[in-house]
Structure formats: C-alpha cells, structure tokens
Scaffold this motif. Structure first.
Motif, PDB file in Angstrom:
ATOM      1  N   PHE A  35      12.487  -2.786  -0.244  1.00 17.00           N
ATOM      2  CA  PHE A  35      12.682  -1.510  -1.294  1.00 17.00           C
ATOM      3  C   PHE A  35      12.053  -0.424  -1.303  1.00 17.00           C
ATOM      4  O   PHE A  35      10.864   0.046   0.183  1.00 17.00           O
ATOM      5  CB  PHE A  35      10.829  -2.134  -2.102  1.00 17.00           C
ATOM      6  CG  PHE A  35      11.528  -3.805  -2.397  1.00 17.00           C
ATOM      7  CD1 PHE A  35      11.704  -3.631  -3.871  1.00 17.00           C
ATOM      8  CD2 PHE A  35      10.851  -4.354  -1.668  1.00 17.00           C
ATOM      9  CE1 PHE A  35      11.803  -5.265  -3.963  1.00 17.00           C
ATOM     10  CE2 PHE A  35      10.750  -5.811  -2.071  1.00 17.00           C
ATOM     11  CZ  PHE A  35      11.314  -6.164  -4.004  1.00 17.00           C
ATOM     12  N   ALA A  36      12.074   0.729  -1.577  1.00 17.02           N
ATOM     13  CA  ALA A  36      12.081   2.046  -1.892  1.00 17.02           C
ATOM     14  C   ALA A  36      10.565   2.330  -1.530  1.00 17.02           C
ATOM     15  O   ALA A  36      10.222   1.808  -3.225  1.00 17.02           O
ATOM     16  CB  ALA A  36      13.388   2.927  -2.098  1.00 17.02           C
ATOM     17  N   GLY A  37      10.150   2.930  -0.867  1.00 10.63           N
ATOM     18  CA  GLY A  37       8.924   3.548  -1.288  1.00 10.63           C
ATOM     19  C   GLY A  37       8.379   4.570  -2.280  1.00 10.63           C
ATOM     20  O   GLY A  37       9.739   5.846  -2.216  1.00 10.63           O
ATOM     21  N   GLN A  38       7.181   5.044  -2.396  1.00 10.78           N
ATOM     22  CA  GLN A  38       6.720   5.687  -3.855  1.00 10.78           C
ATOM     23  C   GLN A  38       6.338   7.154  -2.818  1.00 10.78           C
ATOM     24  O   GLN A  38       5.558   6.860  -3.058  1.00 10.78           O
ATOM     25  CB  GLN A  38       6.737   5.560  -5.256  1.00 10.78           C
ATOM     26  CG  GLN A  38       7.499   4.574  -5.871  1.00 10.78           C
ATOM     27  CD  GLN A  38       7.620   4.026  -7.067  1.00 10.78           C
ATOM     28  OE1 GLN A  38       6.276   4.432  -7.826  1.00 10.78           O
ATOM     29  NE2 GLN A  38       7.795   3.372  -7.793  1.00 10.78           N
ATOM     30  N   ALA A  39       6.995   8.158  -3.222  1.00 12.62           N
ATOM     31  CA  ALA A  39       5.628   9.237  -2.344  1.00 12.62           C
ATOM     32  C   ALA A  39       4.576   8.893  -2.784  1.00 12.62           C
ATOM     33  O   ALA A  39       3.986   9.459  -3.497  1.00 12.62           O
ATOM     34  CB  ALA A  39       6.040  10.529  -2.467  1.00 12.62           C
ATOM     35  N   GLY A  40       3.350   8.723  -2.140  1.00 15.49           N
ATOM     36  CA  GLY A  40       2.225   8.813  -2.191  1.00 15.49           C
ATOM     37  C   GLY A  40       1.280   7.425  -2.725  1.00 15.49           C
ATOM     38  O   GLY A  40      -0.068   7.578  -3.399  1.00 15.49           O
ATOM     39  N   GLU A  41       2.584   6.625  -3.456  1.00 10.28           N
ATOM     40  CA  GLU A  41       2.536   5.560  -4.630  1.00 10.28           C
ATOM     41  C   GLU A  41       2.313   3.975  -4.066  1.00 10.28           C
ATOM     42  O   GLU A  41       2.822   4.098  -3.005  1.00 10.28           O
ATOM     43  CB  GLU A  41       3.398   5.529  -5.681  1.00 10.28           C
ATOM     44  CG  GLU A  41       2.943   7.730  -6.207  1.00 10.28           C
ATOM     45  CD  GLU A  41       1.554   7.294  -7.227  1.00 10.28           C
ATOM     46  OE1 GLU A  41       0.810   5.920  -7.810  1.00 10.28           O
ATOM     47  OE2 GLU A  41       1.135   8.538  -7.233  1.00 10.28           O
ATOM     48  N   PRO A 101       0.829  -0.893   0.105  1.00 10.24           N
ATOM     49  CA  PRO A 101      -0.455  -0.098  -0.300  1.00 10.24           C
ATOM     50  C   PRO A 101       1.062   1.023   0.125  1.00 10.24           C
ATOM     51  O   PRO A 101       2.453   1.449   0.433  1.00 10.24           O
ATOM     52  CB  PRO A 101      -1.077  -0.209   1.210  1.00 10.24           C
ATOM     53  CG  PRO A 101       0.011  -1.069   2.463  1.00 10.24           C
ATOM     54  CD  PRO A 101       0.953  -1.731   1.364  1.00 10.24           C
ATOM     55  N   ALA A 102       0.656   2.046   0.022  1.00  9.53           N
ATOM     56  CA  ALA A 102       0.512   3.430  -0.366  1.00  9.53           C
ATOM     57  C   ALA A 102       1.247   4.323   1.410  1.00  9.53           C
ATOM     58  O   ALA A 102       1.329   3.982   2.203  1.00  9.53           O
ATOM     59  CB  ALA A 102       0.548   4.565  -0.456  1.00  9.53           C
ATOM     60  N   GLY A 103       2.785   5.208   1.109  1.00 10.51           N
ATOM     61  CA  GLY A 103       2.553   5.943   2.170  1.00 10.51           C
ATOM     62  C   GLY A 103       3.889   5.280   2.898  1.00 10.51           C
ATOM     63  O   GLY A 103       4.540   6.353   4.172  1.00 10.51           O
ATOM     64  N   ALA A 104       4.558   4.427   2.773  1.00 17.50           N
ATOM     65  CA  ALA A 104       5.877   3.886   3.511  1.00 17.50           C
ATOM     66  C   ALA A 104       6.699   4.701   2.277  1.00 17.50           C
ATOM     67  O   ALA A 104       6.987   4.443   1.578  1.00 17.50           O
ATOM     68  CB  ALA A 104       5.557   2.892   4.307  1.00 17.50           C
TER      69      ALA A 104
END
Length: 165
Positions: A124-130, A83-86
């Motif tokens: 894994f690097a999260g994507q801003a808001g995605e 999910p988005a957020g982290a």
C-alpha cells in the motif's frame, strides 16, 4: 390392571416422585447449559460479532484486527492500521490464510499484490506523515482452525482463528 390409590387430596392419580425429581434436575441442568451457550454467543464465540470474535495483534508498529471466530461463507474483515512515516507499507498473509480465506476486496486498493513463498503480499502506498488504515473484505472458504503468519512492514506474528460451519 390395578386401580391407582386415592390420595389424601382426593385425586386418584398414580405418582412417580423419583422420576419427577430426576426430570426436574435434568430440566434445570438444561436451562443452565442453554444460558451458558447464550452468554458465549453474546461474547462472540459463535462468530458474527462480540468482544471475543475479533483478535488484535500489534506487528512492527501496525495494529492488525482479524476475525478470531468467523462463520463459513459469511463476510468478514481484516483491518490494519499502519503507523505514519513509510512511503510503502507491506502486509503479508501466510499461506494457511489463503487456504481458509478468500480476499474479496481491499480498501484502499494495494498498488501491488504478489504471491510469494510466504503467502499473499499486499503493498500500500503510504501517505505523507499520515497513518494508513487498510481494510480487507474476507470470506471464509471452509470450516477449520487456521494458524497463519501476519507480517507488517517486516515484523511477523502468528495468529490463530476458528471458522465455524
């Protein structure tokens, strides 16, 4: 040797009606068995695709699709939708997973891979808001029925799989 009797239709053939009926029954049972095997293969219970070949488990908001039925040494995929957020998403695959599968590639590439007591941890690097979608290319190493833990962002679940020869 005795000659066969002449039948009412004029043919001189020795008949065994009991054997013929048993043969017909056996033949029909074989048709049903082959039909059931075909339906199971189409459903995915022989690996390589189909509805039942893939399993899905939701772990801590992440959806993990894993090969429930796989074929030995045939390429397969494990897909994770975080999910988005982290800022960082962590996927840990239990030790039994590494006993039965080789991870050949990961997309996107994890920025960190660790061998821990719990198994293989991929960050894994999260994507801003995605939301993040990760795909691991797997190759089953040997036939068996592995049961392993899948942990995504701290939440864990046990999954069962079958690797057919």
């Amino acid at each position: 040797m005795e000659e066969p009797r002449v039948r009412d239709d004029g043919l001189q053939v020795e008949e065994h009606p009991g054997f013929q009926r048993a043969f017909w029954v056996t033949q029909r049972v074989a048709w049903v068995v082959f039909g059931v095997v075909l339906l199971l293969a189409l459903a995915g219970l022989t690996g390589g695709g189909g509805y039942l070949a893939q399993g899905t488990v939701v772990v801590g908001g992440a959806e993990v699709r894993y090969p429930r039925v796989a074929r030995w040494e045939a390429a397969d995929e494990l897909r994770v939708a975080f999910p988005a957020g982290a800022e960082v998403h962590r996927l840990t695959l239990g030790g039994a997973f590494l006993d039965h599968y080789a991870v050949e590639a990961a997309m996107p590439r994890p920025h960190r891979a660790l061998g821990t007591e719990a198994g293989l941890a991929l960050e894994f690097a999260g994507q801003a808001g995605e939301p993040l979608h990760a795909v691991l290319q797997l190759r089953p190493l040997r036939p068996g029925m592995p049961r392993f833990a899948v942990t995504a962002d701290g939440a864990s679940a046990e999954v069962n799989a079958v690797i057919l020869p």
